[in-house]
Design an enzyme around this catalytic site. Structure first.
Site, short mmCIF file in Angstrom:
data_model
loop_
_atom_site.label_atom_id
_atom_site.label_comp_id
_atom_site.label_asym_id
_atom_site.label_seq_id
_atom_site.Cartn_x
_atom_site.Cartn_y
_atom_site.Cartn_z
N GLU A 116 0.83 -1.22 0.00
CA GLU A 116 0.00 0.00 0.00
C GLU A 116 0.86 1.27 0.00
O GLU A 116 0.38 2.35 0.35
CB GLU A 116 -0.96 0.01 1.20
N HIS A 139 -2.65 2.38 8.36
CA HIS A 139 -3.76 1.58 7.82
C HIS A 139 -3.90 0.30 8.63
O HIS A 139 -2.90 -0.31 9.00
CB HIS A 139 -3.48 1.25 6.35
N HIS A 141 -7.16 -2.96 10.02
CA HIS A 141 -8.43 -3.65 9.76
C HIS A 141 -9.24 -3.84 11.05
O HIS A 141 -9.48 -4.97 11.47
CB HIS A 141 -8.16 -5.03 9.15
N GLU A 169 -17.03 11.97 22.86
CA GLU A 169 -15.79 12.62 22.45
C GLU A 169 -15.47 12.52 20.96
O GLU A 169 -14.52 13.13 20.48
CB GLU A 169 -14.62 12.06 23.28
N HIS A 210 -12.91 -3.47 4.05
CA HIS A 210 -11.46 -3.70 4.14
C HIS A 210 -10.85 -3.15 5.43
O HIS A 210 -10.27 -3.89 6.20
CB HIS A 210 -10.76 -3.11 2.90
O1 2HA Z 1 -1.28 -6.42 3.48
O2 2HA Z 1 -3.47 -4.41 4.86
O3 2HA Z 1 -4.23 -3.57 2.49
C1 2HA Z 1 -1.49 -5.32 4.17
C2 2HA Z 1 -2.79 -4.72 3.92
C3 2HA Z 1 -3.22 -4.49 2.54
ZN ZN Z 2 -5.41 -3.65 4.40
#
Ligand code: 2HA
Ligand code: ZN
Length: 270
Positions: A116, A139, A141, A169, A210
């Protein structure tokens, strides 16, 4: 020359990705983080003339030419970073308008930065254009935010308002709200460009089905941003199937704006 393993930014990134893993946000090789570094500070730890190898980035980002980034590796597991930082992390300098990355440290098994990387670098450009102090793109999940994208309208105003209503908050922590991308193929320049565009107006961008992207000036702030949104999504997933008897009203949100000196995104409150 000081030992790079003692650099505060490296130690803090290790602590942060370990914490992200412990929160369940980064199963297997999920998630990635990039930190823009200061050249003068980095020069205390690394000989910046010693390039180990050059890696093609596959995109161009002239705004970042000559900039340094500490970044997590592709295919690497956050749970392992603390045990082998040099294998799981890397420090690169962007060159040739961002089309090449010079590796200065890390990725010791021949690896490279996260798949990414385009979304990260393009997001740095976008955030720096509105917030010159921005240093972090993160980033991951988180389960409840992800779950919410299956059952909640993805309209950004509606999605943001629901999150704001879930914890007092929230509006204080992310008054600019949450932007949302529909499902798109990850790891591509296209999702990178779309994410960056969304980053121009908010520090949080949800990738439907995602995960989420966050941006901020330091690791604590960025982690806290995602943590707060994920907490709100958790409350939502606990109550979504129940009748809503009470909520945080727009009137209450306006009181929060005044009390905490924040301004909610234009047009998001009545
Ligand atoms: O592999 O989260 O979006 C890592 C990730 C891809
Ligand atoms: Zn990801």
């Amino acid at each position: 020359m000081k030992d790079i393993m003692t650099a505060p930014v490296v130690m803090e990134l290790i602590r942060t990705v370990t914490n992200m893993y412990d929160h369940g946000w980064d199963e297997r090789n999920g998630g990635n983080v990039s930190v823009m570094l200061d050249e003068a500070e980095l020069a205390e730890y690394l000989d910046l003339t010693r390039v180990q190898r050059t890696i093609l980035t596959g995109f161009s980002a002239p705004e970042l030419d000559g900039r340094y980034f500490l970044v997590t590796g592709t295919g690497k597991y956050f749970k392992n970073v603390q045990y082998e930082p040099c294998r799981n992390l890397g420090i690169v300098r962007l060159r040739d308008g961002g089309t090449n990355a010079e590796l200065l440290w890390g990725f010791s098994d021949g690896g490279k930065f996260t798949s990414e990387f385009p979304a990260h670098m393009m997001s740095h450009v976008a955030r720096l254009s509105v917030e010159p102090q921005n240093r972090i793109v993160m980033h991951c999940h988180p389960a409840n935010l992800l779950a919410m994208t299956y059952v909640h309208d993805l309209d950004e105003v509606k999605f943001t308002r629901t999150l704001w209503q879930m914890c007092t908050e929230c509006i204080v922590v992310f008054p600019d709200g949450v932007n949302v991308l529909p499902w798109m193929l990850c790891g591509t320049n296209e999702i990178g460009e779309a994410t960056a565009k969304k980053m121009e107006t908010a520090r949080l961008v949800v990738w439907a089905q995602h995960g989420i992207y966050g941006a901020g000036k330091d690791l604590d702030e960025t982690f806290g941003l995602i943590e707060t949104a994920e907490k709100a999504a958790e409350i939502y997933m606990k109550i979504a199937h129940l009748p809503r008897v009470n909520t945080i009203t727009d009137e209450a949100m306006h009181q929060l704006e005044v009390h905490f000196g924040v301004k909610a995104r234009e047009g998001y409150l009545e």
